[in-house]
Every structure is written in C-alpha cells, then in structure tokens.
Design a protein around this motif. Structure first.
Motif, PDB file in Angstrom:
ATOM      1  N   VAL A 129       0.844  -1.201   0.000  1.00  0.00           N
ATOM      2  CA  VAL A 129       0.000   0.000   0.000  1.00  0.00           C
ATOM      3  C   VAL A 129       0.881   1.253   0.000  1.00  0.00           C
ATOM      4  CG1 VAL A 129      -1.598   1.349   1.439  1.00  0.00           C
ATOM      5  CG2 VAL A 129      -2.037  -1.085   1.024  1.00  0.00           C
ATOM      6  N   GLY A 132       2.308   1.581  -3.378  1.00  0.00           N
ATOM      7  CA  GLY A 132       1.322   1.766  -4.441  1.00  0.00           C
ATOM      8  C   GLY A 132       1.339   0.666  -5.477  1.00  0.00           C
ATOM      9  N   GLU A 173     -10.736  -2.063  -0.574  1.00  0.00           N
ATOM     10  CA  GLU A 173     -10.030  -1.047   0.216  1.00  0.00           C
ATOM     11  C   GLU A 173      -8.707  -0.638  -0.406  1.00  0.00           C
ATOM     12  OE1 GLU A 173      -9.664  -2.121   4.372  1.00  0.00           O
ATOM     13  OE2 GLU A 173      -8.126  -0.583   4.671  1.00  0.00           O
ATOM     14  N   TRP A 174      -8.009  -1.591  -1.016  1.00  0.00           N
ATOM     15  CA  TRP A 174      -6.654  -1.316  -1.492  1.00  0.00           C
ATOM     16  C   TRP A 174      -6.562  -1.025  -2.990  1.00  0.00           C
ATOM     17  CZ3 TRP A 174      -3.657  -5.629   1.709  1.00  0.00           C
ATOM     18  CH2 TRP A 174      -3.629  -5.230   3.049  1.00  0.00           C
ATOM     19  N   ALA A 175      -7.675  -1.114  -3.704  1.00  0.00           N
ATOM     20  CA  ALA A 175      -7.635  -0.802  -5.150  1.00  0.00           C
ATOM     21  C   ALA A 175      -7.080   0.608  -5.410  1.00  0.00           C
ATOM     22  CB  ALA A 175      -9.017  -0.970  -5.767  1.00  0.00           C
ATOM     23  N   PRO A 176      -7.507   1.616  -4.641  1.00  0.00           N
ATOM     24  CA  PRO A 176      -6.962   2.961  -4.893  1.00  0.00           C
ATOM     25  C   PRO A 176      -5.459   3.051  -4.628  1.00  0.00           C
ATOM     26  CG  PRO A 176      -8.914   3.067  -3.481  1.00  0.00           C
ATOM     27  CD  PRO A 176      -8.512   1.630  -3.563  1.00  0.00           C
ATOM     28  N   HIS A 177      -4.913   2.041  -3.934  1.00  0.00           N
ATOM     29  CA  HIS A 177      -3.478   2.040  -3.614  1.00  0.00           C
ATOM     30  C   HIS A 177      -2.684   1.128  -4.554  1.00  0.00           C
ATOM     31  CE1 HIS A 177      -4.417   4.228   0.045  1.00  0.00           C
ATOM     32  NE2 HIS A 177      -5.380   3.359   0.253  1.00  0.00           N
ATOM     33  N   GLY A 178      -3.337   0.644  -5.615  1.00  0.00           N
ATOM     34  CA  GLY A 178      -2.617  -0.159  -6.607  1.00  0.00           C
ATOM     35  C   GLY A 178      -2.348  -1.595  -6.203  1.00  0.00           C
ATOM     36  N   ARG A 180      -3.814  -5.345  -5.845  1.00  0.00           N
ATOM     37  CA  ARG A 180      -4.897  -6.253  -6.253  1.00  0.00           C
ATOM     38  C   ARG A 180      -4.940  -7.453  -5.310  1.00  0.00           C
ATOM     39  NH1 ARG A 180      -4.316  -9.013 -10.217  1.00  0.00           N
ATOM     40  NH2 ARG A 180      -2.084  -8.825 -10.619  1.00  0.00           N
ATOM     41  N   TYR A 236      -6.550  -5.935 -14.471  1.00  0.00           N
ATOM     42  CA  TYR A 236      -7.885  -5.349 -14.210  1.00  0.00           C
ATOM     43  C   TYR A 236      -8.732  -6.249 -13.305  1.00  0.00           C
ATOM     44  CZ  TYR A 236     -12.009  -2.490 -15.210  1.00  0.00           C
ATOM     45  OH  TYR A 236     -13.100  -1.662 -15.096  1.00  0.00           O
ATOM     46  N   SER A 238      -9.531  -7.725  -9.528  1.00  0.00           N
ATOM     47  CA  SER A 238      -9.358  -7.693  -8.083  1.00  0.00           C
ATOM     48  C   SER A 238     -10.683  -8.053  -7.431  1.00  0.00           C
ATOM     49  CB  SER A 238      -8.876  -6.313  -7.611  1.00  0.00           C
ATOM     50  OG  SER A 238      -8.230  -6.440  -6.364  1.00  0.00           O
TER      51      SER A 238
END
Ligand SMILES: NC(=O)c1ccc[n+]([C@@H]2O[C@H](COP(=O)([O-])OP(=O)(O)OC[C@H]3O[C@@H](n4cnc5c(N)ncnc54)[C@H](O)[C@@H]3O)[C@@H](O)[C@H]2O)c1
Length: 251
Positions: A129, A132, A173-178, A180, A236, A238
């Motif tokens: 996280v 990223g 939760e972690w998708a915005p942090h790159g 998967r 793409y 997750s």
C-alpha cells in the motif's frame, strides 16, 4: 505483448506453505517466470530444500504467530527492498462431526486458515500500500462456496468462506493504492491434504462422482491460475474468487 504480461522478472514473491503441494507448485510457476521466490513455511527441512531447488530463499514462518509474521515480513522487505507478490496458501484441513468438534480443533483451523491469511495480508500489504503496487493471491476453496460431501468440516468450510470475503474486502479497500487481491477456490487436488480422504474408498467414490471431470486436479492446475492472478495479465482483476475444481461447483 502477452508474454511480457506474464513476465515476473525483478519481482519478489512470498509463498506461504510453499514447502509442498499447491504452494510448492505456485512457487515453481512464479520462479519459472522470473520472480525471486521466498518460500515461507513452518516445515523447515522440506521448505529449505524446496527453496534451494528453485534457486529461491526460505523463511521459517508459522502464519499463526503474528509477531513472527511481522518480523519475517519486515526482514524480507528490508533485504529485497520490496515485496510484489504474496500468495497466502498455508492451510490445514480437519474433519469431525460438528457436535463433537473439540474447541481446540475449531480454533486451530480458524487460526491457520483465516487469521494466518489476515496477519500475512496486513504485514506484507502494509508495504504494498505504501509503495502503491502489489498483488495478493489467497488460496480459498470450493468449500467456501459449497459444503463438502460426505466429510464433516464446518470449521474448514467457514474459514475458507471467510477468506473469500476477506479477499473482496481488501480488494475494495486497497484498489486505490494499486494493490490487487484475488482468491482461488480449488476443488479436490492431489496433495498430502487429500491423501487420507482419497485412501477412504467411500469418500473417494463420492468426491469423484461429484466432480464432473471424474478425477482430482493436479497442483499445477492451481499454480497456472495463481501465476495469472499474480501477473500483470490480471491487471484489471481484483476481488475475484476463481474456481479451479473440475466443474464441482457447476451442478
Ligand atoms: N488439496 C486440496 O484439495 C485443496 C482444495 C482446496 C483448497 N486447498 C488449500 O490449498 C492450500 C494448500 O493445500 P495443500 O493441499 O497443498 O496442503 P499440504 O498439506 O500439502 O501443504 C500445506 C503446506 O502448508 C504448510 N503449513 C501448514 N500450516 C502452516 C502454518 N501454520 N504456517 C506456515 N505454514 C504452514 C505445511 O507445512 C505445508 O507445507 C491450503 O490452504 C488448502 O486449504 C487445498
């Protein structure tokens, strides 16, 4: 272009329970595609030999021990600078009729199969996280989707269903942090874990009758999917729980 998507050159991958069985096949697949693999297992002898055979590293780890998980994660991250891939594969199965299941057995299965996945995801996910970037592959089970027959294993089934939901929760939760997070739901695979069941003629008969393919799978069948989910080919994807079960959950 598609070859590049499966190229794991320069990536650091940690596979829990990678000493044997499905975890070992996954470690092999990741190493063959260029990843630097760390096998993290509580079985020191088998694990160290398996890591050496891959040209990888071994880390003694009991996923139930959260302090140990944290130390091992910090140590691997410090030595390699980062961890790109975590495969939460370590798991155990027990069988007992629910009214007779000892409290210790319930707690042991939940502790390894669910808490272990959580401690490792948190410890390794923290670095992913922050950086990223990262991919986590959890080994769930068809037992997290349907109850098995004929053996009773409520704790195992509940632990795997929880792993599937943990997967979706972290994915969102972690998708915005790159980062998967996906899960694999294998059916019956030929490993130490299924050896006792396959030696039981009645269990084996029902297992194979209920599997459209009429046979158990090979660890490599699971490893091929883990390789895909860990690689950029699944960029793409997750929050998915993907079955590899010879069709078991289709009827
Ligand atoms: N074999 C199947 O049919 C099947 C089906 C669905 C899901 N799974 C899941 O796949 C995963 C791998 O299973 P397998 O069949 O290869 O089993 P296996 O028993 O052959 O291997 C499990 C590995 O995990 C390690 N391990 C166990 N507890 C540990 C702990 N507390 N800390 C660290 N390492 C630990 C063991 O030492 C071993 O190397 C498990 O999560 C299992 O639940 C297996």
């Amino acid at each position: 272009m598609y070859r590049e998507k499966f190229d794991l050159g320069g990536r650091v991958a940690v596979v829990t329970g990678g000493a044997q069985g499905i975890g070992n096949a996954i470690a092999t697949a990741l190493a063959e595609h260029g990843a630097k693999v760390v096998i993290a297992d509580m079985d020191v002898n088998t694990g160290a030999a398996a890591a050496a055979a891959l040209g990888g590293e071994f880390a003694a780890l009991n996923v139930r021990d959260r302090a140990m998980v944290r130390t091992v994660a910090e140590d691997i991250s410090a030595r390699h600078g980062h961890v790109d891939i975590l495969v939460n594969n370590a798991g155990i199965a027990r069988n007992s009729p629910s009214v007779d299941t000892p409290a210790e057995e319930w707690l042991e299965v939940i502790d390894v199969n669910l808490n272990g996945v959580w401690w490792c995801s948190q410890a390794f996910g923290r670095g992913m996280v922050a950086r990223g970037k990262g991919a986590i592959v959890n080994i769930g089970s068809m037992s997290g989707i349907v109850a098995n027959k004929p053996q009773a294993q409520t704790h195992y089934n509940a632990s795997k269903a929880a792993v599937h939901m943990l997967t979706k929760s972290l994915a969102a939760e972690w998708a915005p942090h790159g980062v998967r997070v996906n899960a694999i739901a294998p059916g019956y695979i030929g490993t130490e874990l299924t050896k006792r069941g396959l030696a039981n003629a009645e269990w084996k008969k029902q297992w194979l009758e209920m599997t459209p393919f009429g046979r158990v799978g090979d660890p490599s069948d699971v490893a091929a999917l883990a390789l895909f989910l860990a690689s950029d080919a699944a960029a793409y994807m997750s929050g998915s729980v993907v079955s590899v079960d010879g069709g078991y959950t289709s009827w």
